[in-house]
Each structure stands twice: as structure tokens, then as C-alpha cells.
Motif scaffolding. Sequence first.
Motif, PDB file in Angstrom:
ATOM      1  N   UNK A 159       0.831  -1.205   0.000  1.00 35.21           N
ATOM      2  CA  UNK A 159       0.000   0.000   0.000  1.00 35.21           C
ATOM      3  C   UNK A 159       0.869   1.259   0.000  1.00 35.21           C
ATOM      4  N   UNK A 160       1.972   1.222   0.745  1.00 34.23           N
ATOM      5  CA  UNK A 160       2.855   2.388   0.811  1.00 34.23           C
ATOM      6  C   UNK A 160       3.543   2.647  -0.525  1.00 34.23           C
ATOM      7  N   UNK A 161       3.891   1.590  -1.263  1.00 36.80           N
ATOM      8  CA  UNK A 161       4.488   1.774  -2.586  1.00 36.80           C
ATOM      9  C   UNK A 161       3.482   2.436  -3.531  1.00 36.80           C
ATOM     10  N   UNK A 162       2.228   2.007  -3.444  1.00 40.71           N
ATOM     11  CA  UNK A 162       1.189   2.656  -4.255  1.00 40.71           C
ATOM     12  C   UNK A 162       1.041   4.132  -3.869  1.00 40.71           C
ATOM     13  N   UNK A 163       1.034   4.416  -2.565  1.00 39.06           N
ATOM     14  CA  UNK A 163       0.960   5.805  -2.114  1.00 39.06           C
ATOM     15  C   UNK A 163       2.188   6.593  -2.544  1.00 39.06           C
ATOM     16  N   UNK A 164       3.342   5.929  -2.564  1.00 33.93           N
ATOM     17  CA  UNK A 164       4.573   6.584  -3.009  1.00 33.93           C
ATOM     18  C   UNK A 164       4.477   6.994  -4.475  1.00 33.93           C
ATOM     19  N   UNK A 165       3.939   6.101  -5.308  1.00 31.75           N
ATOM     20  CA  UNK A 165       3.778   6.410  -6.729  1.00 31.75           C
ATOM     21  C   UNK A 165       2.787   7.552  -6.944  1.00 31.75           C
ATOM     22  N   UNK A 166       1.660   7.509  -6.234  1.00 31.35           N
ATOM     23  CA  UNK A 166       0.633   8.541  -6.400  1.00 31.35           C
ATOM     24  C   UNK A 166       1.141   9.893  -5.906  1.00 31.35           C
ATOM     25  N   UNK A 167       1.794   9.913  -4.748  1.00 34.68           N
ATOM     26  CA  UNK A 167       2.309  11.183  -4.223  1.00 34.68           C
ATOM     27  C   UNK A 167       3.425  11.731  -5.098  1.00 34.68           C
ATOM     28  N   UNK A 168       4.265  10.867  -5.650  1.00 36.37           N
ATOM     29  CA  UNK A 168       5.322  11.326  -6.557  1.00 36.37           C
ATOM     30  C   UNK A 168       4.726  11.952  -7.809  1.00 36.37           C
ATOM     31  N   UNK A 169       3.705  11.296  -8.373  1.00 37.77           N
ATOM     32  CA  UNK A 169       3.060  11.842  -9.564  1.00 37.77           C
ATOM     33  C   UNK A 169       2.372  13.174  -9.270  1.00 37.77           C
ATOM     34  N   UNK A 170       1.717  13.267  -8.120  1.00 39.24           N
ATOM     35  CA  UNK A 170       1.034  14.514  -7.755  1.00 39.24           C
ATOM     36  C   UNK A 170       2.044  15.634  -7.519  1.00 39.24           C
ATOM     37  N   UNK A 171       3.131  15.335  -6.807  1.00 37.22           N
ATOM     38  CA  UNK A 171       4.141  16.346  -6.533  1.00 37.22           C
ATOM     39  C   UNK A 171       4.795  16.840  -7.816  1.00 37.22           C
ATOM     40  N   UNK A 172       5.140  15.910  -8.702  1.00 38.66           N
ATOM     41  CA  UNK A 172       5.775  16.304  -9.966  1.00 38.66           C
ATOM     42  C   UNK A 172       4.803  17.080 -10.854  1.00 38.66           C
ATOM     43  N   UNK A 173       3.529  16.700 -10.838  1.00 39.69           N
ATOM     44  CA  UNK A 173       2.543  17.424 -11.641  1.00 39.69           C
ATOM     45  C   UNK A 173       2.407  18.867 -11.174  1.00 39.69           C
ATOM     46  N   UNK A 174       2.440  19.076  -9.859  1.00 42.06           N
ATOM     47  CA  UNK A 174       2.363  20.445  -9.337  1.00 42.06           C
ATOM     48  C   UNK A 174       3.614  21.237  -9.726  1.00 42.06           C
ATOM     49  N   UNK A 175       4.783  20.597  -9.635  1.00 40.16           N
ATOM     50  CA  UNK A 175       6.023  21.301  -9.965  1.00 40.16           C
ATOM     51  C   UNK A 175       6.125  21.622 -11.457  1.00 40.16           C
ATOM     52  N   UNK A 176       5.619  20.729 -12.309  1.00 38.49           N
ATOM     53  CA  UNK A 176       5.765  20.915 -13.755  1.00 38.49           C
ATOM     54  C   UNK A 176       4.674  21.834 -14.308  1.00 38.49           C
ATOM     55  N   UNK A 177       3.430  21.612 -13.876  1.00 40.10           N
ATOM     56  CA  UNK A 177       2.305  22.336 -14.484  1.00 40.10           C
ATOM     57  C   UNK A 177       1.712  23.434 -13.599  1.00 40.10           C
ATOM     58  N   UNK A 178       2.105  23.479 -12.338  1.00 40.31           N
ATOM     59  CA  UNK A 178       1.443  24.387 -11.413  1.00 40.31           C
ATOM     60  C   UNK A 178       1.600  25.852 -11.745  1.00 40.31           C
ATOM     61  N   UNK A 179       2.766  26.270 -12.209  1.00 39.59           N
ATOM     62  CA  UNK A 179       3.020  27.694 -12.409  1.00 39.59           C
ATOM     63  C   UNK A 179       2.511  28.188 -13.763  1.00 39.59           C
ATOM     64  N   UNK A 180       2.827  27.466 -14.819  1.00 40.91           N
ATOM     65  CA  UNK A 180       2.495  27.949 -16.166  1.00 40.91           C
ATOM     66  C   UNK A 180       1.116  27.495 -16.626  1.00 40.91           C
ATOM     67  N   UNK A 181       0.910  26.166 -16.703  1.00 37.28           N
ATOM     68  CA  UNK A 181      -0.346  25.662 -17.250  1.00 37.28           C
ATOM     69  C   UNK A 181      -1.529  25.913 -16.310  1.00 37.28           C
ATOM     70  N   UNK A 182      -1.376  25.584 -15.022  1.00 37.09           N
ATOM     71  CA  UNK A 182      -2.481  25.751 -14.074  1.00 37.09           C
ATOM     72  C   UNK A 182      -2.567  27.161 -13.511  1.00 37.09           C
ATOM     73  N   UNK A 183      -1.456  27.906 -13.551  1.00 37.10           N
ATOM     74  CA  UNK A 183      -1.398  29.287 -13.061  1.00 37.10           C
ATOM     75  C   UNK A 183      -1.913  29.400 -11.623  1.00 37.10           C
ATOM     76  N   UNK A 184      -1.396  28.533 -10.771  1.00 39.97           N
ATOM     77  CA  UNK A 184      -1.775  28.549  -9.365  1.00 39.97           C
ATOM     78  C   UNK A 184      -1.099  29.713  -8.649  1.00 39.97           C
ATOM     79  N   UNK A 185      -1.776  30.328  -7.669  1.00 33.84           N
ATOM     80  CA  UNK A 185      -1.114  31.357  -6.858  1.00 33.84           C
ATOM     81  C   UNK A 185       0.010  30.749  -6.026  1.00 33.84           C
ATOM     82  N   UNK A 186       0.886  31.584  -5.543  1.00 37.33           N
ATOM     83  CA  UNK A 186       2.074  31.102  -4.838  1.00 37.33           C
ATOM     84  C   UNK A 186       1.694  30.315  -3.593  1.00 37.33           C
TER      85      UNK A 186
END
Length: 710
Positions: free
Chosen positions: A544-571
Motif C-alpha cells: 500500500x505504501x508503494x502505491x501511495x509513493x507512486x501517487x504522491x510522486x506523480x502529484x508532486x511532480x505534476x504540481x512542480x511541472x504544471x502548477x506555475x504555467x499551465x495551471x497558473x496557481x497562486x504562490x
Amino acid sequence: MGVVSRGQETDIMHVGPQRHLGRVPLSQQQWDRGYRLLIGAVTMENCARGCGPGVRFCRKLNRLKTLDDDVMATSLKRCLSTVDLALLGVGGMVGSGLYVLTGTVAKDTAGPSVVLSFFIAGIASLMAALCYAEFGARVPKTGSAYMFTYLSMGEIWAFLIGWNVILEYMIGGAAVARAWSGYLDSIFNHTIQNFTETHIMRWNVPFIAHYPDLLAAGILLVATFFISFGVRVSSFLNHIFSVVSMVVIAFILIFGFMLADPVNWSKKEGGFAPFGVSGVLAGTATCFYAFVGFDVIAASSEEAKNPQKAVPIATAISLALATTAYILVSTVLTLMVPWHTLDPNSALSDAFFRRGYSWAGFIVAIGSICAMNTVLLSNLFSLPRIVYAMAEDGLFFSVFSRVHPVTKVPVIAIMVFGSLMALLALIFDLEALVQFLSIGTLLAYTFVAASIIVLRFQPEKSGSKQSSSADPKPEPSPTASDVQTMAQESGELKEYESFSDKLQLVEMQKKTKERRAPGQLKACWEPHLGRFLGDCEPGEVVAFSVLALMVSSMSLCAVLVFGHNQLQLPVWSLSLLVVVFGVAYLSSLALIWVHEQQPSTKTFQVPLVPFIPGASILLNIFLMLKLSVLTWIRFTVWLAAGLLVYFGYGIWHSKEGLRESHQQDMAARYVVLPSGSLVETVQTVQPDAQSETTPRHTPTPTSEDQQGKR
């Protein structure tokens, strides 16, 4: 289910505060545990009857590969030494990237700090390479990432990884062949291209090349012909091209350092890092792909003489040589001429030409062609073996599993997929091919790293237990002194006379030992986390932790890659999401770390598990999300085609499925005897149609139980 009469069930339901069955009193904890086991068994049986088809289908998709007792047994020929494997790895990594990528990254991305980019990329590649080295030494079977995923994650995931690796090898080989022909054609002033367009054919069709590259297709067919003669011929050719390439690299380094000018790194020319730290990191992401190719060593482990030692040593040597070559060549290149004046297409040849040594450009061209030949051989060597492994397991068409009796290689797979690779090189241009690269390789790296964690914390398969069950030996009962000692340690001096109490005492001793088995909580964390995780099966929390590790890694990377330009999230929102997903990622690693690993083996093991594989997963997902949308669309289409192949052929011809159909599933049943003791007995689960005709196995009552009945 079990052997519990209606009257006994009534006693169980109405036991209330007395907490006893028969004449032997039970503690509250013992009663609760026994009652949960009893109700859980009934619930599981009822659930299995209601959800039978769905459960069986999910089990089919996630069944694991079973290895033979002798992992060294193979129909291939074990003849590769450590040097052979190391040169295969060097050939797979040091190719056109050394002659093209260095100049491109130096001019457009990082400047002279491309040296740091290659160093960081080499360290990042080392994390993935260590995972491959452990699997290659532990499971010396061909198939590489496909085989490793099949052993730890499940069948459908293994098929999809193998399916994507096939595409990566085919496109990689075709792209290198295109680059090879283009480089050779440029030496002769594009005479071959002009002749083809004028006298043979020219196309004006979208998504394909303007003309058929007969030279690229021809070199692939010739290489396929030589590869089919056996692993010895392939290794010999790879040795020749690798030695010539290394001699040319040595010439570039010696002669280049003689022409080096430190002024080219000075502030006058922009300094060492003109693009700053961001340029170094961006260059690292590009340079990481230069090291793709070390997996050929793990893919060749079934043909190695001593894979337990040769695979990790060859991986370390090849990666060290490749990293050193990239760092030194990029240093020489940026010291010979100013970085902003480099020619991205032929940086090394142009650098020598501008310093007045045009003859050196021909030597560089020879080295480049030899280096590309080693990459071609590496792709053509690995691809048929992935196909062979999948066909051998029944997931791909069985014709590709045929091995030639003389050469000991899968000759049909070599010929068919070598021809397909040549067809791709014939009709597609280099740019269209390169866009397809990397995503499958990065996905394979991710699954291999996750497989290392799962397998390291997985409970050991009890082959010995099966043998011991065939010849059971009675387990000695605890002596009176042992009973008294344990009672004193529990703070309660009590005389234990009943056999059921002795059995419970033995079960308590066994449980205490099993807590330190692989996949269970470490002893030091038992007082803190035991009440939350103590009832879980071994390895369940880790999975279960490996699955959570994969999901959290994907979510963290998605925020870092798309958060500023594509999603235009506030700081504030971006920062909050990074903290939340970062904490989830670290918590998953910590939750895995507090569990026991399998004991150390004689073969190589990745250090600092789960942290090194976890970092590799995070890096690979980050690089995957940096790829273009078109690449993901093409990847999805190819994945859909793979699912059609799997559900149309693989799932029905899987050898693991055929093996399971001849075996009987075993399930645990808990029986309440009149004396009140909980006895775990194993009985065969038969289909409903056979349940009436097949007798159930019941435990033999003890003499004390018979006395209780009387």
C-alpha cells in the motif's frame, strides 16, 4: 465453513462477560482474536461466492511469475564475461549522444556547466542502474524490466512494460540508423540524399520522411544478419567497434586538452554557468537520456557465465566509463572554442576544423560512426530477448520463443523485429522517431525501482514449508519452566495445564518471532505502531505504501511541472500543494522503512532501500511529465494496442495461468473445538460443483478434547 455445530455457535454468540468456551477460560484478547478470525473466514467465504468472477479476473491480471528451482537453467548459451557485459553497456550508452548531445546542451541550455549536468545525470542514472543490477544478479533471466515487474508487480503490468520496451528499442534503433546515415551522408556533401530524391523516390506525405532512407534500412538489415549468428559474433563485433570508439575518444581528449584555452570559461565569454542553476538542471534532464542503454546488461544476464558477480560489476564499470567520457569530452569541447559558437549538429568536428585541424574531423567522424554501430548492436541484441522472454511466458506469440539449436539465439524474433526496425528507419524521419523515445524507458525505470521495494519487503516464498508439510514433525510443547517463565514475564504467575493453553502459548511464541519476518514491523517500532499496523498481513502495508509513493510522486511532480504555467496557481496554493504531497511522499518512504527487509543475500543488493529506489521513482516521473503532449497521445495509442494483444492472446496462453489451473488453491480455516482452543487447519477449496462429492479435511481431536466431549 469449518467444524462448528449449531450449539457451539450459540455458545459463541452468547459467551458475554464469561469469555470461555467449554471449561478453559479465555482472555479478552484471545477471545477477540478468535472471534475476528472466525467471522472473517465466514465473511471471506460469502464474499468469494458473491464476487467470484471479478476476484478471479483480478487475480489473473496480477498473478506473479514463478521461477524454477534452478534459476541458472536456460536454453540460451552462457558465454558472456564481465568484460563482454561492460562493453555492451558502454556501447549502449556512448553513441551519437557523445558527438551531438554535448554540443547541443552546451550551446542552447547550460554552457560550459554542461560538465555539471552530465555529472548529476550520471548520479541520477546510477540510482536506476543499481536497481537493474540487483535484479540482474538475483534473477539471471532475460527480459530485463519485463521480467523484474512480472516477479513482483503482476502479469498485466509486466506485459505493458515489455510492450513499451519493445517500442523503445525499435524506435531507438531506427533513430540511430537514421542519424548514422545522415552523419555519413554529410561527410560526402549529402550526395546519397540527392541521388535518392532525384533517381529513386521523393514523398510529400505528412508524418513520414521526404525520401526513403535506403542506407539506414540497409545497415539495420546487415546488423540483423550478423546478430542472428549468435551471441559470440555479436560480442565480437561490439568489441571491435567499442575499441575503435574508445581510441577515438582518447585521441579527442589528448589532442583537445592540448588545444584547450581557459579563456573560454572566463567571464569574457559568459562565464562557466551563463544560464545559472536553472540551466544546469535543465541540461541534466536532457543529459539523463544519454545514459539510457545500461539495461542491456541486465537483459543479457541469462547469457552471462557468472551473472551474480558479472552483472553488478559490469553495470558499475560501464556507467563509470560512460560518465567519465561525457564529462571529459564536454570539458574539452567547451575549452577548445567558446560555447556560444558551437555547431550543434557536429560540434566536435567543427571545433577541430576551426582550430585549423580539419584532418582531425575525419577521425572524429570514424569514431562517431563506430559509436553509433555499438548502439545499433545494443538495440538489436536486447530487443529479440525481450520478445523471447514474453513469448516464453506465453504472453506473446509462441513462435518468437524458438531458439536455434546451433546458435542458441531466438533467430525468428531477431529477423522479424530487425526487419520491422529497418522498415521504421526507411519511412520515418529522425525528428518523428525521437519524439517517441524516452517515455517507455522512464516508465520501465519507475516500475523496476518500485519492484525492488516490493520484492525486498516481500515475505519469502515458503518452498521449504511445503516440503516440511509433506513430512510434518511434531513441534515440542513448552516445558513447565518455560511456561512459568513466560507467565512471570507477563506479570501473572499461573499454572498452565490444558493442551489448548499450551497451544496458545506456542502460537504466541511463534507470533513474537514472526514479527521480525520480512514485511512486518521492526521490533523497535512495535510498541509505537503495533496497535495500528500489527494486524496487517506481512508485506501488505509495504504494498500500500508503494502505491501511495507512486501517487504522491506523480502529484508532486505534476504540481512542480504544471502548477506555475499551465495551471497558473497562486504562490500560496502552489506552496501548500508541494508541502502536502511532499509530506505524503516522505511519509510513504518512512512507512516502508519501519518494516523488516529480507535478509542479506550473497548477490548484490541496492543500498539504502527504500530511499534510493524512491528517489529514482520521483526523478523518472518528473522527466516523464516534462515530455510533450503528443508523445503521451502516441504512448496511449500504443498502450491500447498492447492491451488488445494481451486480452486477445496473452491472458489465454499465459504459462502461469496454465500452471494455476493444475494446482489447487489453499485457504486457512479456523475450527473451534469444544475445549475452547483455536486450531488453524488447512483444507482444500474445491469448486461448488465438487463440494458435495469431495470430503472436507477436519482436524483430529486430541485425547483431552475427547475427554471434554465425554
